[in-house]
Scaffold this motif. Sequence first.
Motif, mmCIF file in Angstrom:
data_model
loop_
_atom_site.group_PDB
_atom_site.id
_atom_site.type_symbol
_atom_site.label_atom_id
_atom_site.label_comp_id
_atom_site.label_asym_id
_atom_site.label_seq_id
_atom_site.Cartn_x
_atom_site.Cartn_y
_atom_site.Cartn_z
ATOM 1 N N GLU A 117 0.855 -1.177 0.000
ATOM 2 C CA GLU A 117 0.000 0.000 0.000
ATOM 3 C C GLU A 117 0.894 1.231 0.000
ATOM 4 O O GLU A 117 1.930 1.243 0.673
ATOM 5 N N LYS A 118 0.481 2.239 -0.724
ATOM 6 C CA LYS A 118 1.263 3.478 -0.717
ATOM 7 C C LYS A 118 1.201 4.065 0.689
ATOM 8 O O LYS A 118 0.134 4.202 1.271
ATOM 9 N N ARG A 119 2.331 4.387 1.226
ATOM 10 C CA ARG A 119 2.449 4.878 2.601
ATOM 11 C C ARG A 119 2.428 6.402 2.610
ATOM 12 O O ARG A 119 3.121 7.031 1.820
ATOM 13 N N THR A 120 1.670 6.968 3.525
ATOM 14 C CA THR A 120 1.590 8.428 3.627
ATOM 15 C C THR A 120 1.721 8.872 5.089
ATOM 16 O O THR A 120 1.036 9.781 5.532
ATOM 17 N N GLY A 174 10.190 3.421 4.416
ATOM 18 C CA GLY A 174 9.680 2.867 5.670
ATOM 19 C C GLY A 174 10.246 3.512 6.920
ATOM 20 O O GLY A 174 10.316 2.883 7.970
ATOM 21 N N ILE A 175 10.652 4.779 6.835
ATOM 22 C CA ILE A 175 11.161 5.498 8.011
ATOM 23 C C ILE A 175 10.016 5.626 9.016
ATOM 24 O O ILE A 175 8.905 6.005 8.659
ATOM 25 N N THR A 176 10.290 5.312 10.270
ATOM 26 C CA THR A 176 9.247 5.435 11.298
ATOM 27 C C THR A 176 9.280 6.845 11.888
ATOM 28 O O THR A 176 10.299 7.545 11.802
ATOM 29 N N LYS A 177 8.183 7.230 12.521
ATOM 30 C CA LYS A 177 8.126 8.541 13.189
ATOM 31 C C LYS A 177 9.200 8.616 14.280
ATOM 32 O O LYS A 177 9.821 9.653 14.467
ATOM 33 N N GLU A 178 9.404 7.491 14.986
ATOM 34 C CA GLU A 178 10.433 7.449 16.036
ATOM 35 C C GLU A 178 11.823 7.745 15.474
ATOM 36 O O GLU A 178 12.558 8.557 16.019
ATOM 37 N N GLU A 179 12.174 7.065 14.381
ATOM 38 C CA GLU A 179 13.476 7.291 13.738
ATOM 39 C C GLU A 179 13.610 8.745 13.297
ATOM 40 O O GLU A 179 14.654 9.364 13.465
ATOM 41 N N PHE A 180 12.537 9.255 12.727
ATOM 42 C CA PHE A 180 12.509 10.617 12.205
ATOM 43 C C PHE A 180 12.756 11.622 13.325
ATOM 44 O O PHE A 180 13.633 12.484 13.226
ATOM 45 N N VAL A 181 11.996 11.509 14.411
ATOM 46 C CA VAL A 181 12.113 12.447 15.533
ATOM 47 C C VAL A 181 13.503 12.356 16.166
ATOM 48 O O VAL A 181 14.116 13.379 16.483
ATOM 49 N N LYS A 182 14.013 11.144 16.303
ATOM 50 C CA LYS A 182 15.359 10.948 16.877
ATOM 51 C C LYS A 182 16.403 11.647 15.991
ATOM 52 O O LYS A 182 17.309 12.321 16.484
#
Length: 178
Positions: free
Chosen positions: A113-116, A163-171
């Motif tokens: 599925e396209k991820r948004t 597939g970057i997660t919000k956690e990875e992004f914020v860190k």
Amino acid sequence: MIKEVIIVEGRDDVAAVKRAVDAEVIAVGGFGINEKIISKIREAQDRQGVIILTDPDFAGDKIRKIIAKRVEGVKHAYISRKEGTKDGDVGVENASPKAIIEALENAHCETKEKRTEFTMQDLFYFKLTGTKEAGERRAKLGKILGIGYGNAVAFLSRLNNFGITKEEFVKAIKKIEE
């Protein structure tokens, strides 16, 4: 959308693949494959998987072998020389969308599925677009996340498609703000 990241030789190949399928595509720039590109391909392989789709010629085969030797577990998609030739020019950019789709299907590509998860609002909020420092911030963040530099639209696409997660992004954001 194709799950794996498609690896091609140049910009025209990127355009041809994007005409055929919805996928994240990385152009290696011909024989200019440096450690930075290999790192980006490794990151893509670890996160989503990689399919190599190079020109059906000597140079394309050599590039394919260089990548396959340095990045374990990649898949291979092939177009025939006939499918990739137009007016004497050989390359993925000359292949029809149908030929590209068949090559990717034969490589057993997966769909997702396209991820948004990330939106342009996120980029504005975290000053990754719309400010003088935005380009520099994207470059630093892209390096930390292993997705490389891109303009705001390309960067947003990579955040979602790698597939970057919000956690990875914020860190990572916290690291660049230190």
